[in-house]
Design a protein around this motif. Structure first.
Motif, PDB file in Angstrom:
ATOM      1  N   MET A   1       0.837  -1.200   0.000  1.00 56.92           N
ATOM      2  CA  MET A   1       0.000   0.000   0.000  1.00 56.92           C
ATOM      3  C   MET A   1       0.871   1.249   0.000  1.00 56.92           C
ATOM      4  SD  MET A   1      -2.838   1.242   2.779  1.00 56.92           S
ATOM      5  CE  MET A   1      -1.664   1.118   4.105  1.00 56.92           C
ATOM      6  N   ASP A  20       3.726   0.374   2.622  1.00 52.85           N
ATOM      7  CA  ASP A  20       3.634  -0.700   3.617  1.00 52.85           C
ATOM      8  C   ASP A  20       4.482  -0.406   4.855  1.00 52.85           C
ATOM      9  OD1 ASP A  20       1.918  -2.155   1.953  1.00 52.85           O
ATOM     10  OD2 ASP A  20       3.593  -3.117   0.923  1.00 52.85           O
ATOM     11  N   GLU A 194      -1.596   5.093   7.701  1.00 55.67           N
ATOM     12  CA  GLU A 194      -1.630   3.672   7.336  1.00 55.67           C
ATOM     13  C   GLU A 194      -2.477   2.875   8.323  1.00 55.67           C
ATOM     14  OE1 GLU A 194       1.239  -0.159   6.412  1.00 55.67           O
ATOM     15  OE2 GLU A 194       1.993   1.879   6.087  1.00 55.67           O
ATOM     16  N   ARG A 195      -2.351   3.186   9.609  1.00 58.99           N
ATOM     17  CA  ARG A 195      -3.181   2.500  10.601  1.00 58.99           C
ATOM     18  C   ARG A 195      -4.659   2.811  10.375  1.00 58.99           C
ATOM     19  NH1 ARG A 195       0.969   4.250  14.243  1.00 58.99           N
ATOM     20  NH2 ARG A 195      -0.387   5.828  15.161  1.00 58.99           N
ATOM     21  N   TYR A 197      -6.055   3.716   7.589  1.00 60.43           N
ATOM     22  CA  TYR A 197      -6.450   3.077   6.327  1.00 60.43           C
ATOM     23  C   TYR A 197      -6.831   1.624   6.588  1.00 60.43           C
ATOM     24  CZ  TYR A 197      -6.175   1.614   1.404  1.00 60.43           C
ATOM     25  OH  TYR A 197      -6.463   1.120   0.159  1.00 60.43           O
ATOM     26  N   ARG A 198      -6.011   0.923   7.343  1.00 57.79           N
ATOM     27  CA  ARG A 198      -6.266  -0.499   7.605  1.00 57.79           C
ATOM     28  C   ARG A 198      -7.481  -0.692   8.504  1.00 57.79           C
ATOM     29  NH1 ARG A 198      -2.310  -3.199   5.237  1.00 57.79           N
ATOM     30  NH2 ARG A 198      -0.245  -2.243   5.016  1.00 57.79           N
ATOM     31  N   GLN A 199      -7.855   0.347   9.242  1.00 51.28           N
ATOM     32  CA  GLN A 199      -9.060   0.298  10.067  1.00 51.28           C
ATOM     33  C   GLN A 199     -10.302   0.719   9.281  1.00 51.28           C
ATOM     34  OE1 GLN A 199      -8.146   2.835  13.413  1.00 51.28           O
ATOM     35  NE2 GLN A 199      -6.398   1.585  14.030  1.00 51.28           N
TER      36      GLN A 199
END
Length: 224
Positions: A1, A20, A194-195, A197-199
């Motif tokens: 990502m 990433d 990024e955190r 986004y992943r949530q």
């Protein structure tokens, strides 16, 4: 990502590209020049250095505030425009969260403090990811004597530099990050984004809004 992050909420300006969790490139400016004339140069420089284009990004992240009202507007508008143009989502990152990220895996309480003018600071404190002081705008002395727990606290942000003597007078065991980590950085915006986004905390370009925390002077005068 892949993420493109930017921060224009203070006197410094930065843009970064990460993939990433790995920082690929970052452009950081503290020249005193207007953000409106330097942001896209920084964004272009970061993309070129990472050998990427805007179309390669999976999302676009921005520090949406609190901070400089003008800077916040420039950053959020630019992020929204780039997300719209690339057809990708946007991620809104709280500036104070990103500042705390500058401290890395510090296990002590980390407190972000930004000069909010009028005798106040924008602040937030966390320890190991857990909230210690929720985001607020308060007098610095109130933060130091009433809100923060006892024991060493790591301070980060422009108010940590500006008011270091006052902080040390009230809390002699205070700690401060090195200069290169003391102010806003787009690399930390990418890390927080990024955190998020992943949530699944993603926004459409038209949902991205500035986060001022308190009213601008113009709004206060209009209400009067």
């Amino acid at each position: 990502m892949k993420l493109l992050g930017m921060d224009t909420t203070g006197n410094t300006l930065s843009a970064a590209v990460s993939e990433d969790g790995r920082l690929l490139a970052e452009i950081y400016l503290d020249t005193g020049k207007k953000h409106s004339s330097t942001l896209m140069l920084a964004v272009d420089g970061a993309l070129r250095a990472a050998d990427c284009t805007a179309g390669d990004m999976d999302a676009f992240a921005v520090a949406c505030g609190p901070g400089s009202f003008t800077g916040i507007r420039i950053g959020t508008a630019t992020c929204a425009a780039m997300a719209h143009g690339a057809g990708k989502p946007a991620v809104a990152v709280n500036t104070l969260d990103a500042l705390i990220e500058n401290a890395g895996k510090e296990k002590r309480t980390v407190c972000a403090v930004m000069d909010a003018r009028r005798g106040e600071v924008y602040t937030m404190a966390k320890c190991g990811g857990e909230s210690i002081v929720r985001e607020c705008a308060v007098p610095l002395v109130t933060l130091l004597t009433e809100l923060l727990p006892k024991g060493p606290v790591v301070f980060v942000g422009d108010a940590a530099e500006r008011f270091q003597n006052e902080i040390m007078e009230n809390r002699p065991d205070s700690l401060f990050l090195p200069q290169q980590f003391a102010l806003q950085r787009a690399s930390s915006v990418c890390a927080v984004a990024e955190r998020l986004y992943r949530q699944g905390e993603l926004l459409g370009y038209d949902e991205l809004e500035p986060h001022y925390l308190r009213e601008s002077q113009a709004e206060r005068l209009r209400k009067r």
